[in-house]
Design a protein around this motif. Sequence first.
Motif, PDB file in Angstrom:
ATOM      1  N   ARG A  10      15.928 -55.965 -24.291  1.00 51.47           N
ATOM      2  CA  ARG A  10      16.900 -54.901 -24.016  1.00 51.47           C
ATOM      3  C   ARG A  10      17.167 -54.068 -25.269  1.00 51.47           C
ATOM      4  O   ARG A  10      17.383 -52.857 -25.178  1.00 51.47           O
ATOM      5  N   TRP A  13      14.306 -51.688 -25.438  1.00 51.59           N
ATOM      6  CA  TRP A  13      14.515 -50.598 -24.483  1.00 51.59           C
ATOM      7  C   TRP A  13      15.525 -49.585 -25.021  1.00 51.59           C
ATOM      8  O   TRP A  13      15.309 -48.377 -24.913  1.00 51.59           O
ATOM      9  N   TYR A  61       7.988 -55.448 -17.089  1.00 51.10           N
ATOM     10  CA  TYR A  61       7.750 -54.840 -18.400  1.00 51.10           C
ATOM     11  C   TYR A  61       6.532 -55.452 -19.083  1.00 51.10           C
ATOM     12  O   TYR A  61       5.786 -54.753 -19.768  1.00 51.10           O
ATOM     13  N   ALA A  90       9.785 -47.868 -22.802  1.00 50.58           N
ATOM     14  CA  ALA A  90      11.067 -48.467 -23.184  1.00 50.58           C
ATOM     15  C   ALA A  90      12.233 -47.641 -22.661  1.00 50.58           C
ATOM     16  O   ALA A  90      13.202 -48.199 -22.136  1.00 50.58           O
ATOM     17  N   PHE A  93      12.574 -48.164 -18.829  1.00 50.65           N
ATOM     18  CA  PHE A  93      13.150 -49.464 -18.504  1.00 50.65           C
ATOM     19  C   PHE A  93      14.625 -49.518 -18.903  1.00 50.65           C
ATOM     20  O   PHE A  93      15.435 -50.135 -18.207  1.00 50.65           O
ATOM     21  N   HIS A  94      14.968 -48.873 -20.010  1.00 51.70           N
ATOM     22  CA  HIS A  94      16.368 -48.825 -20.439  1.00 51.70           C
ATOM     23  C   HIS A  94      17.227 -48.193 -19.343  1.00 51.70           C
ATOM     24  O   HIS A  94      18.292 -48.722 -18.993  1.00 51.70           O
ATOM     25  N   GLN A  97      17.277 -50.376 -15.917  1.00 54.28           N
ATOM     26  CA  GLN A  97      17.983 -51.656 -15.934  1.00 54.28           C
ATOM     27  C   GLN A  97      19.397 -51.551 -15.373  1.00 54.28           C
ATOM     28  O   GLN A  97      19.958 -52.533 -14.882  1.00 54.28           O
TER      29      GLN A  97
END
Length: 106
Positions: A10, A13, A61, A90, A93-94, A97
């Motif tokens: 995380r 990300w 990921y 990244a 996905f950040h 999430q």
Amino acid sequence: MSIDPLTLIRQEWAEGDRRLEAERSDPRRYRTLVAQLELVTDELRKQVGQTFTLAQLVDAYRDADRWARAVVEERAPSPGWPRDLALVLAAAFHAYQRGALDYLQR
């Protein structure tokens, strides 16, 4: 004391998101990166669906480089795009999430 792998990913990300936002000073480059991010996010939605946990997102990921490379290469290549793929992944996905079932629990 060790940091758990989810926390590390995380952080990766979040760093990608910061790097993407730092590109706003170059509007042309930023637009290119955002277009690639949108393609990756669309494919990510297909890969994990709309109902998922952070653990499932982390699993996606791990394999994302393969499918993201194919999507960007086919639909939105730009000069030097392979070097930007990690940043785009990244950042995607950040943002994605936030839809995880357990996002607020972490």
